[in-house]
Design a protein around this motif. Structure first.
Motif, PDB file in Angstrom:
ATOM      1  N   VAL C  23      14.564 -40.186  53.002  1.00  0.00           N
ATOM      2  CA  VAL C  23      14.774 -41.356  53.864  1.00  0.00           C
ATOM      3  C   VAL C  23      13.600 -42.314  53.719  1.00  0.00           C
ATOM      4  O   VAL C  23      13.768 -43.530  53.586  1.00  0.00           O
ATOM      5  CB  VAL C  23      14.941 -40.925  55.342  1.00  0.00           C
ATOM      6  CG1 VAL C  23      14.942 -42.139  56.269  1.00  0.00           C
ATOM      7  CG2 VAL C  23      16.224 -40.128  55.516  1.00  0.00           C
ATOM      8  N   ALA C  25      11.749 -42.700  51.176  1.00  0.00           N
ATOM      9  CA  ALA C  25      11.810 -43.356  49.872  1.00  0.00           C
ATOM     10  C   ALA C  25      13.063 -44.221  49.743  1.00  0.00           C
ATOM     11  O   ALA C  25      13.380 -44.696  48.656  1.00  0.00           O
ATOM     12  CB  ALA C  25      11.784 -42.311  48.756  1.00  0.00           C
ATOM     13  N   PHE C  78      19.993 -38.846  62.053  1.00  0.00           N
ATOM     14  CA  PHE C  78      19.153 -38.865  63.266  1.00  0.00           C
ATOM     15  C   PHE C  78      17.668 -38.776  62.940  1.00  0.00           C
ATOM     16  O   PHE C  78      16.910 -38.169  63.690  1.00  0.00           O
ATOM     17  CB  PHE C  78      19.535 -37.699  64.190  1.00  0.00           C
ATOM     18  CG  PHE C  78      20.974 -37.689  64.568  1.00  0.00           C
ATOM     19  CD1 PHE C  78      21.472 -38.618  65.480  1.00  0.00           C
ATOM     20  CD2 PHE C  78      21.854 -36.765  64.015  1.00  0.00           C
ATOM     21  CE1 PHE C  78      22.812 -38.607  65.826  1.00  0.00           C
ATOM     22  CE2 PHE C  78      23.196 -36.752  64.365  1.00  0.00           C
ATOM     23  CZ  PHE C  78      23.681 -37.676  65.264  1.00  0.00           C
ATOM     24  N   HIS C  79      17.248 -39.340  61.837  1.00  0.00           N
ATOM     25  CA  HIS C  79      15.828 -39.223  61.481  1.00  0.00           C
ATOM     26  C   HIS C  79      14.978 -40.001  62.484  1.00  0.00           C
ATOM     27  O   HIS C  79      15.462 -40.928  63.143  1.00  0.00           O
ATOM     28  CB  HIS C  79      15.600 -39.740  60.066  1.00  0.00           C
ATOM     29  CG  HIS C  79      15.894 -41.191  59.917  1.00  0.00           C
ATOM     30  ND1 HIS C  79      15.002 -42.165  60.286  1.00  0.00           N
ATOM     31  CD2 HIS C  79      16.982 -41.837  59.472  1.00  0.00           C
ATOM     32  CE1 HIS C  79      15.534 -43.354  60.057  1.00  0.00           C
ATOM     33  NE2 HIS C  79      16.733 -43.182  59.563  1.00  0.00           N
ATOM     34  N   VAL C  82      10.761 -44.882  61.426  1.00  0.00           N
ATOM     35  CA  VAL C  82      10.122 -44.911  60.113  1.00  0.00           C
ATOM     36  C   VAL C  82       8.652 -44.536  60.195  1.00  0.00           C
ATOM     37  O   VAL C  82       8.140 -43.758  59.382  1.00  0.00           O
ATOM     38  CB  VAL C  82      10.285 -46.307  59.482  1.00  0.00           C
ATOM     39  CG1 VAL C  82       9.608 -46.347  58.135  1.00  0.00           C
ATOM     40  CG2 VAL C  82      11.762 -46.630  59.346  1.00  0.00           C
ATOM     41  N   LEU C  85       7.977 -40.836  60.031  1.00  0.00           N
ATOM     42  CA  LEU C  85       8.590 -40.023  58.977  1.00  0.00           C
ATOM     43  C   LEU C  85       7.568 -39.149  58.276  1.00  0.00           C
ATOM     44  O   LEU C  85       7.817 -37.980  57.997  1.00  0.00           O
ATOM     45  CB  LEU C  85       9.285 -40.926  57.943  1.00  0.00           C
ATOM     46  CG  LEU C  85      10.666 -41.441  58.349  1.00  0.00           C
ATOM     47  CD1 LEU C  85      11.140 -42.479  57.353  1.00  0.00           C
ATOM     48  CD2 LEU C  85      11.654 -40.287  58.422  1.00  0.00           C
TER      49      LEU C  85
END
Lengths: 203, 203, 203
Positions: C23, C25, C78-79, C82, C85
């Motif tokens: 995600v 990247a 559902f990450h 940003v 991360l």
């Protein structure tokens, strides 16, 4: 017999994709040949290592070496214009993906592994050489970046396994399965079927 | 016996090339040691996986671990000036290439594979560790960029196989074969024997 | 039994670390799933190849495939934000490192290899998936960059081997060993325990 032909044609087109990538990265003759060979033979070697075939078939048969060397040299001398190199890599890669996925799945079935395992090993054989090429050229592998790459391989592997389950004749199934993978991949390239990027990252 | 010595010296110089590369990339102590070990042991592990030796010999003998750890630590503490790091990596890599190609080819022959296969596995053993080092440091592997790299390995592997065919005594053949690979590689570095780049790309 | 649970939980968290990295990247759905699977299954496949288990257990059991696919898809949808991360990748990676090192070491012991070899294979299983993830994303692998990474794995592998030598009950030893590796790794992340960089390079 057909498996050997699929394998050799797959080796030739993967060698071409590797050699074209090498020309694009401005490697010299030797680098282009080594990259062509690695791309062409990588998937089959990974397949044989996973199946426990020692030493890998690719390393025992001189044709498996001659084909990628000659192909890489031909590409080196007669490659397309620079502007078209990228498209040529993608095209050769798509054909190689189809042929190797099918020959890999069929080889795995012939070694008596379950159909589920055969699919996975076939996909790995199809994806492996190209991933190796991209890593060696310091690019993020196509299978991670491109729409419908692993899925195209899965479709071909699934058809091979289904055909074996249903007792269909091997050779026509292999040809159809390879054609399905190549077609899906080419249509995806054509249409730029991009799958969605995760929310909040692409914006 | 000589094979073990060649292997251990090869491991030491490959560990040095990996550790020097790690210092150049500003890794900390642990990173330098891990990279030294990976470079030193990678080729032999790939060789044993291809030959079906389980678990790989490198993972069963403590000397194969002690040598690269000590070498990497020594390099970390006493590495040359920064400006000379690159040259030192290339030099250690050339010696390791020669020793590992020869010990890899001889090991493969001892496992009863055909001479053709033994050459390929020996070359892979010689090239593998350095390629791994370069990929982990995000560099395009030397074997793709450098003049006369794979060819130098091929020459050494060929001499080992020829000697075995003709029944020459193993140990002198191994020493001469390694010397040939190292010499070709060093002369190539010296003269910057660049092979031609594909037409229309370099211009 | 506990080994399978450790393996499956390890696969889930490594899949999460790969998917989160994907995600980050900006890969699309398919890329995120393929990277999650590769990260999750890579270490176990390398372990089985080194042990001579053909085909690798991971490719024979559908749970080993279902878990990383579902995990990757959940992460994709559902990450975290940003900005978080990177931290999430590191956290999941630390837990996976602990679980895989322990299950890898115990699996190796169960295959009858010497304790020394079992430690090395266990560490490789723990480190392998994450290294593959980083190489595919074109990052220098954590094990080379991060403080106390390989050492954390070594501690867990050592406890498993010690417990086996002394005849301690397997399951509690496995849980404690995994907890030790995870704790060392997390404390190292917390404190940024940087090991010294080689003299004359960092300045």
């Amino acid at each position: 017999m057909l498996l050997v032909v699929l394998d050799l044609v797959g080796i030739a087109v993967f060698a071409a994709s590797g050699a074209l990538g090498g020309v694009r990265a401005r490697l010299d003759t030797f680098g282009v040949v080594v990259l062509g060979m690695t791309t062409a033979l990588g998937g089959g070697i990974i397949r044989d290592v996973l199946l426990g075939v020692h030493p890998p078939a690719t390393l025992r048969d001189w044709r498996y070496l001659l084909v990628p060397i000659v192909t890489s040299l031909v590409v080196f001398w007669f490659h397309p214009q620079v502007a078209k190199l990228r498209r040529a890599v993608l095209l050769a890669d798509a054909v190689g993906l189809g042929l190797f996925t099918v020959s890999g799945t069929a080889t795995a079935l012939a070694h008596g592994v379950p159909t589920y395992t055969a699919c996975l090993i076939g996909m790995t054989a199809g994806i492996g050489g190209g991933a190796l090429r991209d890593v060696l050229l310091r690019e993020i592998p196509m299978v991670l970046r491109k729409e419908i790459y692993a899925l195209a391989a899965l479709a071909g592997a699934g058809v091979v396994v289904l055909g074996a389950q249903l007792g269909w004749p091997d050779n026509p199934v292999a040809v159809v399965a390879a054609a399905i993978t190549v077609t899906i991949r080419l249509v995806a390239l054509w249409r730029r079927w991009n799958a969605p990027v995760a929310r909040g990252v692409s914006g």
